[in-house]
Each structure stands twice: as structure tokens, then as C-alpha cells.
Design an enzyme around this catalytic site. Structure first.
Site, PDB file in Angstrom:
ATOM      1  N   ASP A 127     -36.730 -38.132  15.278  1.00 37.86           N
ATOM      2  CA  ASP A 127     -36.774 -37.908  13.823  1.00 37.86           C
ATOM      3  C   ASP A 127     -38.201 -37.899  13.251  1.00 37.86           C
ATOM      4  O   ASP A 127     -38.433 -37.401  12.160  1.00 37.86           O
ATOM      5  CB  ASP A 127     -35.969 -38.987  13.091  1.00 37.86           C
ATOM      6  CG  ASP A 127     -34.470 -38.848  13.301  1.00 37.86           C
ATOM      7  OD1 ASP A 127     -34.075 -37.987  14.111  1.00 37.86           O
ATOM      8  OD2 ASP A 127     -33.700 -39.592  12.677  1.00 37.86           O
ATOM      9  N   ARG A 266     -21.072 -19.158  10.058  1.00 38.86           N
ATOM     10  CA  ARG A 266     -20.730 -19.956  11.240  1.00 38.86           C
ATOM     11  C   ARG A 266     -21.603 -21.205  11.243  1.00 38.86           C
ATOM     12  O   ARG A 266     -22.729 -21.186  10.771  1.00 38.86           O
ATOM     13  CB  ARG A 266     -20.975 -19.173  12.529  1.00 38.86           C
ATOM     14  CG  ARG A 266     -20.039 -18.013  12.728  1.00 38.86           C
ATOM     15  CD  ARG A 266     -18.639 -18.503  13.105  1.00 38.86           C
ATOM     16  NE  ARG A 266     -17.789 -17.403  13.520  1.00 38.86           N
ATOM     17  CZ  ARG A 266     -17.058 -16.664  12.703  1.00 38.86           C
ATOM     18  NH1 ARG A 266     -17.079 -16.898  11.412  1.00 38.86           N
ATOM     19  NH2 ARG A 266     -16.298 -15.695  13.170  1.00 38.86           N
ATOM     20  N   HIS A 272     -27.021 -34.255  19.623  1.00 42.94           N
ATOM     21  CA  HIS A 272     -27.697 -34.994  20.693  1.00 42.94           C
ATOM     22  C   HIS A 272     -28.389 -34.099  21.714  1.00 42.94           C
ATOM     23  O   HIS A 272     -29.174 -34.603  22.518  1.00 42.94           O
ATOM     24  CB  HIS A 272     -26.699 -35.929  21.386  1.00 42.94           C
ATOM     25  CG  HIS A 272     -26.230 -37.033  20.489  1.00 42.94           C
ATOM     26  ND1 HIS A 272     -25.226 -36.847  19.578  1.00 42.94           N
ATOM     27  CD2 HIS A 272     -26.652 -38.312  20.358  1.00 42.94           C
ATOM     28  CE1 HIS A 272     -25.039 -37.977  18.905  1.00 42.94           C
ATOM     29  NE2 HIS A 272     -25.887 -38.880  19.365  1.00 42.94           N
ATOM     30  N   ARG A 275     -31.922 -34.608  21.702  1.00 40.61           N
ATOM     31  CA  ARG A 275     -32.429 -35.896  22.193  1.00 40.61           C
ATOM     32  C   ARG A 275     -32.478 -35.971  23.705  1.00 40.61           C
ATOM     33  O   ARG A 275     -33.087 -36.879  24.266  1.00 40.61           O
ATOM     34  CB  ARG A 275     -31.528 -37.028  21.678  1.00 40.61           C
ATOM     35  CG  ARG A 275     -32.048 -37.606  20.423  1.00 40.61           C
ATOM     36  CD  ARG A 275     -31.371 -38.810  19.892  1.00 40.61           C
ATOM     37  NE  ARG A 275     -30.533 -39.602  20.697  1.00 40.61           N
ATOM     38  CZ  ARG A 275     -29.645 -40.470  20.194  1.00 40.61           C
ATOM     39  NH1 ARG A 275     -29.525 -40.575  18.881  1.00 40.61           N
ATOM     40  NH2 ARG A 275     -28.916 -41.210  20.961  1.00 40.61           N
TER      41      ARG A 275
HETATM   42  O1  F6P Z   1     -32.659 -41.574  16.933  1.00 39.06           O
HETATM   43  C1  F6P Z   1     -32.386 -41.234  15.598  1.00 39.06           C
HETATM   44  C2  F6P Z   1     -31.197 -40.376  15.569  1.00 39.06           C
HETATM   45  O2  F6P Z   1     -31.481 -39.309  16.406  1.00 39.06           O
HETATM   46  C3  F6P Z   1     -30.772 -39.893  14.184  1.00 39.06           C
HETATM   47  O3  F6P Z   1     -31.324 -38.700  13.781  1.00 39.06           O
HETATM   48  C4  F6P Z   1     -29.287 -39.797  14.338  1.00 39.06           C
HETATM   49  O4  F6P Z   1     -28.641 -39.923  13.102  1.00 39.06           O
HETATM   50  C5  F6P Z   1     -28.984 -40.933  15.222  1.00 39.06           C
HETATM   51  O5  F6P Z   1     -30.083 -41.042  16.087  1.00 39.06           O
HETATM   52  C6  F6P Z   1     -27.681 -40.761  15.986  1.00 39.06           C
HETATM   53  O6  F6P Z   1     -27.589 -41.715  16.972  1.00 39.06           O
HETATM   54  P1  F6P Z   1     -26.302 -42.092  17.813  1.00 39.06           P
HETATM   55  O7  F6P Z   1     -25.272 -41.049  17.589  1.00 39.06           O
HETATM   56  O8  F6P Z   1     -26.798 -42.100  19.210  1.00 39.06           O
HETATM   57  O9  F6P Z   1     -25.903 -43.440  17.343  1.00 39.06           O
END
Ligand code: F6P
Length: 343
Positions: A127, A266, A272, A275
């Protein structure tokens, strides 16, 4: 010296690169012993550790996730959590603890430092909302992944003359949305810092499409908020850590935009995906520099501090400064590049 290391909060690409740098710098430059704490602060509370050395860190530089595991456990919210944490650190003779985390993990580090625990922080989160550093580990990779995906959406949006609404992470801040939206040529970027009015978004999109076939990409941060009274949203679920479980604003935006514009819309959530996986070269270098600097800080006795990127340099800031506020987009950035291409 005995150096402990942990990763807390949501994972992100580059954590392993940071762990590896901490281990290599400690071992090679100082002959330290390294102890990994598993699953964030939980490993400190529960005394759940793994020994780390250079051999254990081989091959992890390009790997996403964290070999230590992570969690959102907060010792201040667990019975006797702080006393148990202090006892664990004493039991293992930990002289310095490197905490790699976002705002939550670093706030715990700050509190523990105030109680005399020798902690140094490293900022990470896709973030990019940790204060007092230009960038956090993971942000660059997340933007890169989002841009590659949005580039792909352009061609399918053009073929069908559709509106594609892409939701990206960004709980409180719009760094990923703004950077990926600008880099990938989005027509509209919606960020938490600026509540949106969907009727204005619809007007803008309709106007673009009236000029001919004109696919539109809308990038919305998951934490985007409508202007009061303009759109009803269902109440968010709350997880076990009192976190709102976000995700889904993009589907509401797509549905409403379709109704307002009569254009086919759409929705896709990158969630994730941003991430996970391999870190960008930038994040590998940043994580490595942070890891080295954190070990140097530990050897200088600079506890209660976080390593931070300031322009080309890695500097130290206090954990108090790092956690006193979130780093939001500043207005000049939104005005300067955010609105430039929105015609
Ligand atoms: O690490 C921050 C973040 O990526 C946020 O943007 C997001 O809302 C959150 O993690 C979601 O995390 P999780 O679904 O793993 O609890």
C-alpha cells in the site's frame, strides 16, 4: 550480537530479500547469530523461532511471501503478550530485533521500544502508506503487476468498447491506484483520499464514448469512498483483528456505471495477486538496502528507529515519526499527474 528478525502484517514481495540481507549483513560483517521469529509478533509472544543462517537464505531472494510466515497478532491485544514477548527475547539473549512490517507491526515495535526493547524497523507494504519513507518494500512490484494486467485489459476493452473497472488494494491510501492508473492510461482513478461521485464519473465516461468507440479503464482503490449520500454500500465484514475486510467496491462501481451510462461494464479485482509472487528488481534492491541498514542501526544502538528511503539515500527516522500518521497521497500529486490525462 544476537539478532532477531520477524515479518508482520500482510505479506508482500521483497520480504525474503530483506530477511536475506539482514542475515548476510549480520553474519558476514559482524559474525552475529540470527534467530527468526515465526508468524510476526506471534513468534515472539509464543517463543516460536527458527535459526537462520546464510545457507538457509539461499535461493530466497526472488521468492515472494516470507520464509518466516506472518500474522497480524498484536502482543498488546494478547493476555500477558508484552511480558511474554520480553521474556522470550531475554530467554534467547536477543540484543536487537529487526521488525519488518507495515503500520500495525511498526506501531507495536514503537510501543515495545518505548518500554526498552531494542527494536529496529523496516517498512514494508504494497500500500506504500508508511510515513517518513519515500517507498515501502512491495509497492513497486504491486504497481508493476497491476500495470501489466491493466495493459492486457485495454485490448479486450477496446475490442468490445467496454468499460473495465479494476479494483486494486489500498485500504486507506491510493498509491497503487494512482501509480498503476497513470502508468496504464486509465480514464478514471478513484482513491480513498478523495470521495467520489459516480454521476460525475459516469458523465466523464459517457462523454469519452460519445466521441466514438473509446474503451475506458477505471482504476479504483479498494478503500475508495463515495461522497456522502451518493451511493449505498453494504456494511463491510470485520475480521478477527477488527480489520474491515475490503474488496468489492469495484463491483458496485461497475454495476452502477452500467446503469448510469448504458455502456457495458466489467469488473475485475486484482486483490492478493498484487501481493504475491516474485519481487521487482527495485524491491529486491530496496529490501536489501533496508536489511543492511537495519543491521547497521542495531550495531549503532539506534533502537526505536526505522530505516527509510529518502531520495537516493537510506536514512533513519524514529518509529514515532514513522507511525504518527499514514502517508496519504498529497494533493499536488493528484492534481499534477492524476488529473492530467482525464479528458
Ligand atoms: O497489506 C495491506 C493490504 O494489502 C491492504 O491493502 C488490504 O486491505 C489488506 O492488506 C488485505 O489483507 P488480508 O486480506 O490479507 O487480511
Amino acid at each position: 550480537m544476537r539478532v532477531g528478525v520477524l515479518t508482520g502484517g500482510g505479506d508482500c514481495p521483497g520480504l525474503n530479500a530483506a530477511i536475506r540481507a539482514v542475515v548476510r549483513k549480520s553474519t558476514v560483517s559482524y559474525g552475529d547469530e540470527i534467530l527468526g521469529f515465526r508468524n510476526g509478533w506471534n513468534g515472539v509472544v509464543e517463543d516460536d523461532t527458527i535459526p537462520l543462517d546464510v545457507a538457509r537464505c539461499r535461493g530466497i531472494l526472488p521468492r515472494g511471501g516470507t520464509i518466516l510466515g506472518t500474522s497480524r497478532i498484536n502482543p498488546y491485544k494478547v493476555e500477558d503478550g508484552v511480558a511474554r514477548s520480553v521474556a522470550t527475547l531475554e530467554r534467547h539473549g536477543v540484543d536487537a530485533l529487526v521488525a519488518i512490517g507495515g503500520e500495525g507491526t511498526l506501531s507495536v515495535a514503537r510501543q515495545l521500544a518505548e518500554e526498552g526493547v531494542p527494536v529496529v524497523g523496516i517498512p514494508k507494504t504494497i500500500d506504500n502508506d508508511v510515513n517518513a519513507t519515500d517507498s515501502t518494500i512491495g509497492f513497486n512490484t504491486a504497481v508493476q503487476v497491476a500495470v501489466e494486467a491493466i495493459d492486457r485489459l485495454h485490448t479486450t476493452a477496446e475490442s468490445h468498447d467496454r468499460v473495465m473497472v479494476c479494483e486494486v488494494m489500498g485500504r486507506h491510501v491510493g498509491w497503487i491506484a494512482l501509480y498503476s492508473g497513470v502508468a496504464a492510461g486509465a480514464a478514471v482513478i478513484i482513491v480513498p483520499e478523495e470521495p467520489f461521485d459516480l454521476s460525475l464519473v459516469a458523465e466523464h465516461i459517457r462523454h469519452r464514448h460519445e466521441k466514438g468507440r473509446f474503451a475506458s479503464i477505471v482504476v479504483a482503490a479498494e478503500g475508495a469512498k463515495p461522497r456522502p449520500g451518493t451511493l449505498e454500500l453494504p456494511p463491510p465484514e470485520i475480521d478477527q483483528f477488527d480489520h474491515e475486510r475490503l474488496g468489492g467496491i469495484g463491483s458496485v462501481i461497475a454495476r452502477e456505471l452500467e446503469a448510469l451510462t448504458s455502456l457495458e461494464c466489467r469488473y475485475i479485482s486484482f486483490g492478493h495477486v498484487l501481493r504475491g509472487g516474485t519481487p521487482s528488481a527495485f524491491d529486491r534492491v530496496l529490501a536489501t538496502r533496508f536489511g543492511i541498514a537495519a543491521v547497521e542501526a542495531a550495531h549503532d544502538g539506534a533502537f526505536g528507529q526505522m530505516v527509510a528511503l529518502h531520495g537516493p539515500s537510506i536514512e533513519r527516522v524514529t518509529l514515532t515519526e514513522a507511525t504518527k500518521t499514514l502517508k496519504h497521497l498529497d494533493e499536488s500529486l493528484v492534481e499534477g499527474i492524476g488529473r492530467l490525462f482525464l479528458e
